[in-house]
Design a protein around this motif. Sequence first.
Motif, short mmCIF file in Angstrom:
data_model
loop_
_atom_site.label_atom_id
_atom_site.label_comp_id
_atom_site.label_asym_id
_atom_site.label_seq_id
_atom_site.Cartn_x
_atom_site.Cartn_y
_atom_site.Cartn_z
N GLY A 1 35.46 43.11 32.68
CA GLY A 1 34.17 42.42 32.66
C GLY A 1 33.64 42.18 31.25
O GLY A 1 32.62 42.73 30.87
N GLU B 1 37.62 38.77 33.55
CA GLU B 1 36.24 38.40 33.89
C GLU B 1 36.23 37.58 35.19
O GLU B 1 36.95 36.58 35.29
CB GLU B 1 35.64 37.60 32.72
CG GLU B 1 34.28 37.03 32.97
CD GLU B 1 33.22 38.05 33.43
OE1 GLU B 1 32.94 39.00 32.68
OE2 GLU B 1 32.71 37.89 34.54
N GLY C 1 32.12 39.68 30.01
CA GLY C 1 30.83 38.98 29.96
C GLY C 1 30.79 37.96 28.85
O GLY C 1 31.61 37.04 28.79
N ASN D 1 32.04 47.80 30.20
CA ASN D 1 30.67 48.06 30.62
C ASN D 1 30.67 47.62 32.08
O ASN D 1 30.60 46.44 32.38
CB ASN D 1 29.72 47.24 29.75
CG ASN D 1 28.30 47.23 30.28
OD1 ASN D 1 27.97 47.94 31.21
ND2 ASN D 1 27.46 46.39 29.67
N LEU E 1 25.00 43.36 27.25
CA LEU E 1 24.58 44.15 26.10
C LEU E 1 24.13 43.17 25.01
O LEU E 1 24.90 42.30 24.59
CB LEU E 1 25.77 44.99 25.63
CG LEU E 1 25.53 46.05 24.58
CD1 LEU E 1 24.41 47.01 25.00
CD2 LEU E 1 26.82 46.83 24.35
N LEU F 1 26.96 40.35 40.57
CA LEU F 1 28.16 40.68 39.78
C LEU F 1 27.85 41.75 38.73
O LEU F 1 28.63 41.98 37.82
CB LEU F 1 28.71 39.41 39.10
CG LEU F 1 29.29 38.35 40.03
CD1 LEU F 1 29.69 37.11 39.25
CD2 LEU F 1 30.50 38.91 40.79
N GLY F 2 26.68 42.36 38.87
CA GLY F 2 26.31 43.44 37.95
C GLY F 2 26.16 42.95 36.52
O GLY F 2 26.48 43.66 35.58
N GLN F 3 25.67 41.73 36.36
CA GLN F 3 25.62 41.16 35.01
C GLN F 3 24.36 41.58 34.24
O GLN F 3 23.30 40.97 34.36
CB GLN F 3 25.72 39.63 35.09
CG GLN F 3 27.12 39.19 35.51
CD GLN F 3 27.28 37.69 35.60
OE1 GLN F 3 26.30 36.95 35.55
NE2 GLN F 3 28.50 37.22 35.76
N ASP G 1 39.35 38.94 39.71
CA ASP G 1 38.74 40.21 40.13
C ASP G 1 39.64 41.37 39.69
O ASP G 1 40.78 41.47 40.13
CB ASP G 1 38.61 40.18 41.67
CG ASP G 1 37.94 41.42 42.22
OD1 ASP G 1 37.79 42.40 41.47
OD2 ASP G 1 37.56 41.40 43.41
N ILE G 2 39.11 42.23 38.85
CA ILE G 2 39.91 43.34 38.33
C ILE G 2 40.43 44.24 39.45
O ILE G 2 41.50 44.83 39.34
CB ILE G 2 39.09 44.18 37.30
CG1 ILE G 2 39.94 45.27 36.62
CG2 ILE G 2 37.88 44.84 37.94
CD1 ILE G 2 40.98 44.77 35.69
N1 SAM Z 1 30.92 43.58 28.79
C1 SAM Z 1 29.74 42.75 28.84
C2 SAM Z 1 28.62 43.40 28.07
O1 SAM Z 1 28.73 44.61 27.79
O2 SAM Z 1 27.64 42.73 27.77
C3 SAM Z 1 29.29 42.45 30.27
C4 SAM Z 1 28.97 43.66 31.11
S1 SAM Z 1 28.26 43.30 32.68
C5 SAM Z 1 27.51 44.89 33.03
C6 SAM Z 1 29.64 43.33 33.80
C7 SAM Z 1 30.61 42.17 33.70
O3 SAM Z 1 31.65 42.34 34.68
C8 SAM Z 1 30.00 40.80 34.00
O4 SAM Z 1 30.41 39.89 33.03
C9 SAM Z 1 30.56 40.43 35.38
O5 SAM Z 1 30.67 39.03 35.59
C10 SAM Z 1 31.91 41.12 35.34
N2 SAM Z 1 32.46 41.46 36.67
C11 SAM Z 1 31.78 41.80 37.79
N3 SAM Z 1 32.62 42.09 38.79
C12 SAM Z 1 33.89 41.94 38.29
C13 SAM Z 1 35.19 42.09 38.84
N4 SAM Z 1 35.36 42.48 40.10
N5 SAM Z 1 36.26 41.83 38.05
C14 SAM Z 1 36.08 41.44 36.75
N6 SAM Z 1 34.87 41.29 36.19
C15 SAM Z 1 33.78 41.54 36.93
#
Ligand code: SAM
Length: 284
Positions: free
Chosen positions: A50, A71, A52, A119, A25, A20-22, A98-99
């Motif tokens: 997202g 999220e 997070g 992010n 930050l 999920l690209g987690q 899912d966005i």
């Molecule tokens: N914004 C937070 C930060 O900066 O710490 C988290 C960034 S992290 C790179 C990406 C976030 O997008 C994660 O929380 C993940 O679960 C969420 N995510 C991944 N795919 C997504 C989707 N299709 N729709 C919504 N959120 C998603």
Amino acid sequence: MTVSPRKILNERGLAAHKGLGQNFLADPGTARRLLDRAELPSGMFIVEIGPGLGALTAPLLERGFSVAAVEIDRGLSQYLEEELRPQAPDRLTIYSGDILEMDFRELAGGRASFGVVGNLPYQISSPLLFNLLEARENVSIAVLMFQKELADRLVAGPGDRTYGILSVFLNYYARIERLLDIGPEVFFPRPKVGSTVLRLTFKSSLDPAIKDEEIFKQTVRAGFAQRRKTLKNALSARFAPEMVEAALSAAGIKPDKRAETLTSGDFVRLANAFSTLSFGPGQA
Ligand code: SAM
């Protein structure tokens, strides 16, 4: 001061999902700098992609913005619902989902103009940008963090090795600015690559105007589908060869050029020539 995403995740029995690209930050100073540079108009409604653990959501709320945050990870949306929403219950709405399957305008409560911040998880960056382009009449500003490599592709211009379909579309519809480069050390878990924050400001008037958006998209896609070929050959895979010659000539573009040397404006002129040839000068 740093926050510890690891600690928060541990306390709640959650884990960071690579799929999920987690990469969270972990440095509030970086989040603040990002928002300082973003210069979002005060009072603008924000759709956050997202959130997070809320690294950007919390400072957005501190600055008085109202936020709809989407999220996909239920554990995280529940965390935000319990920990962050009580701090600004009338300015934060959290959607679990899912966005890519959601409508930006609906998320913004039908507002005519709003901002998008995120992010971005690497996996959805490209499809998300295409969705944003579809919603551009209402999205005035998007401040998005990408893997540096993708950001480089998006800001690339004609002749750059990484110039491609997305660069052409984005450069036509938006002004793109590089706001910040961020190293891997401020994230948990640490990604292998750096990140870059871009600001996209969608243009209110487009020059030159496109006669037919579908033909514009097809022209750009056909041109880059075989980027090593000359435009004449690449475009002939999609349009009749005699039409390709006529359109290139009408647009004043040499047939032996390659797609990667054309500006967005060149592509628009070429696509408009195709539109005129397809539908006749009176109708296109
Ligand atoms: N914004 C937070 C930060 O900066 O710490 C988290 C960034 S992290 C790179 C990406 C976030 O997008 C994660 O929380 C993940 O679960 C969420 N995510 C991944 N795919 C997504 C989707 N299709 N729709 C919504 N959120 C998603």
